[in-house]
Design an enzyme around this catalytic site. Structure first.
Site, PDB file in Angstrom:
ATOM      1  N   SER A 145       4.023  -8.956  -1.738  1.00 29.73           N
ATOM      2  CA  SER A 145       4.068  -7.507  -2.671  1.00 29.73           C
ATOM      3  C   SER A 145       4.290  -6.499  -2.120  1.00 29.73           C
ATOM      4  O   SER A 145       4.945  -6.389  -1.666  1.00 29.73           O
ATOM      5  CB  SER A 145       2.299  -7.371  -1.664  1.00 29.73           C
ATOM      6  OG  SER A 145       1.664  -5.946  -2.976  1.00 29.73           O
ATOM      7  N   TYR A 162      -4.025  -7.115   3.858  1.00 33.04           N
ATOM      8  CA  TYR A 162      -3.118  -7.591   2.491  1.00 33.04           C
ATOM      9  C   TYR A 162      -1.789  -6.724   3.233  1.00 33.04           C
ATOM     10  O   TYR A 162      -1.048  -8.051   3.149  1.00 33.04           O
ATOM     11  CB  TYR A 162      -4.363  -6.665   1.338  1.00 33.04           C
ATOM     12  CG  TYR A 162      -3.451  -7.990   0.574  1.00 33.04           C
ATOM     13  CD1 TYR A 162      -3.367  -9.040   0.019  1.00 33.04           C
ATOM     14  CD2 TYR A 162      -2.409  -7.368  -0.014  1.00 33.04           C
ATOM     15  CE1 TYR A 162      -2.444  -9.550  -0.793  1.00 33.04           C
ATOM     16  CE2 TYR A 162      -1.749  -7.635  -1.725  1.00 33.04           C
ATOM     17  CZ  TYR A 162      -1.713  -8.532  -2.011  1.00 33.04           C
ATOM     18  OH  TYR A 162      -1.162  -9.655  -3.080  1.00 33.04           O
TER      19      TYR A 162
END
Ligand code: NAP
Length: 255
Positions: A145, A162
């Site tokens: 990401s 995350y």
């Protein structure tokens, strides 16, 4: 047959039931691969991915496993091997996020995010690598990401767990590319904001701010990610390994 053709290859896409994973499954099948579609709980959605692949003229199967479990991951690989043989092409896409302010994050949440996003990637790569090394050929794409490259300054939820998990995936992929070359190529794709279930609850205001800061002036689609992933798994990308590619419409750029 072209150097983009994946005919005769067995692909495994984790988290293939929905979103980016579903688009990758469909793209790989259109390139000729037989696709093992992994899911953890969305069996119906995985069956829908398979139905779409078949409607496109391709083939595949669905395999339930929580990739954070080594035992379930191993059982999934045994199932694929029994049905179609060893996995040639692996996409570690399964992932979870928690869009809340991580400053007061409970430790259980930290562990769950790291466990799915990082341990899940490790379990699959470790299991796939044995047969890939034995055959002297394997290709892996890990979905990271932009949050693994740059902490977001646009979001109020700080995505600490995350972002950390996605940074670690990039480091893991780089190390594997070095350790397992030339037999196995390992690359990362780092998406920006993509319209999927994962991001559907984002506020309109947040989406607007992100789009305004994005040179392409739009959010991404799962197909934007699938196209590059398919290329990286093909012979056409034979000299590319250990790299991370950002697909974010220019929101994040690498030096
Ligand atoms: P999504 O729509 O929420 O889909 C997530 C997929 O992962 C589902 O197929 C889900 O299957 C699967 N999954 C979740 N936990 C799992 C587990 N423990 N074991 C096996 N499968 C599991 O998410 P997405 O947006 O497509 O995201 C896919 C990947 O791209 C993720 O790694 C995510 O971090 C990354 N990414 C997404 C964006 C974005 O803006 N959407 C941006 C950057 C990176 P079940 O429903 O069966 O659990």
């Amino acid at each position: 047959m072209t150097d983009r053709d994946l005919s005769g290859r067995v692909a495994l896409v984790t988290g293939g039931s929905r979103g980016i994973g579903r688009a990758i499954c469909r793209r790989l099948a259109r390139a000729g691969a037989w696709v093992a579609i992994n899911y953890s709980s969305s069996e119906e959605a995985a069956a829908e991915t398979l139905a779409q692949i078949r409607a496109d003229g391709g083939g595949g199967g669905i395999y339930g496993a929580d990739v954070s479990s080594l035992e379930e991951t191993d059982a999934m690989f045994l199932g694929i091997e029994a049905d179609r043989g060893p996995v040639d092409l692996l996409v570690t896409n399964a992932g979870i996020a928690s869009f809340r302010d991580d400053v007061d994050m409970p430790v259980e949440l930290w562990r769950r995010i790291l466990s799915v996003n990082l341990d899940g990637t490790f379990h699959c790569v470790w299991r796939a690598r044995e047969a890939m090394l034995a055959r002297g050929d394997g290709r892996i794409v890990c979905i990271s990401s932009i949050n693994g490259l740059a902490p977001s300054t646009l979001r109020p939820d700080r995505l600490i767990a995350y972002g950390t998990s996605k940074s670690a995936v990039i480091g893991f992929a780089r190390n594997c590319a070095t350790a397992f070359g030339p037999a196995i190529r390992v690359n990362c794709v780092a998406p920006g904001l993509i319209d999927t279930d994962m991001t559907k609850d984002m506020s309109d205001e947040m989406r607007r701010r992100i789009v305004e800061s994005t040179p392409a002036r739009r959010t991404g689609t799962p197909d934007d990610i699938a196209e590059l992933t398919c290329f990286l798994l093909s012979d056409a990308a034979g000299f590319i390994t250990g790299q991370t590619y950002v697909v974010s419409g220019g929101l994040v750029t690498l030096p």
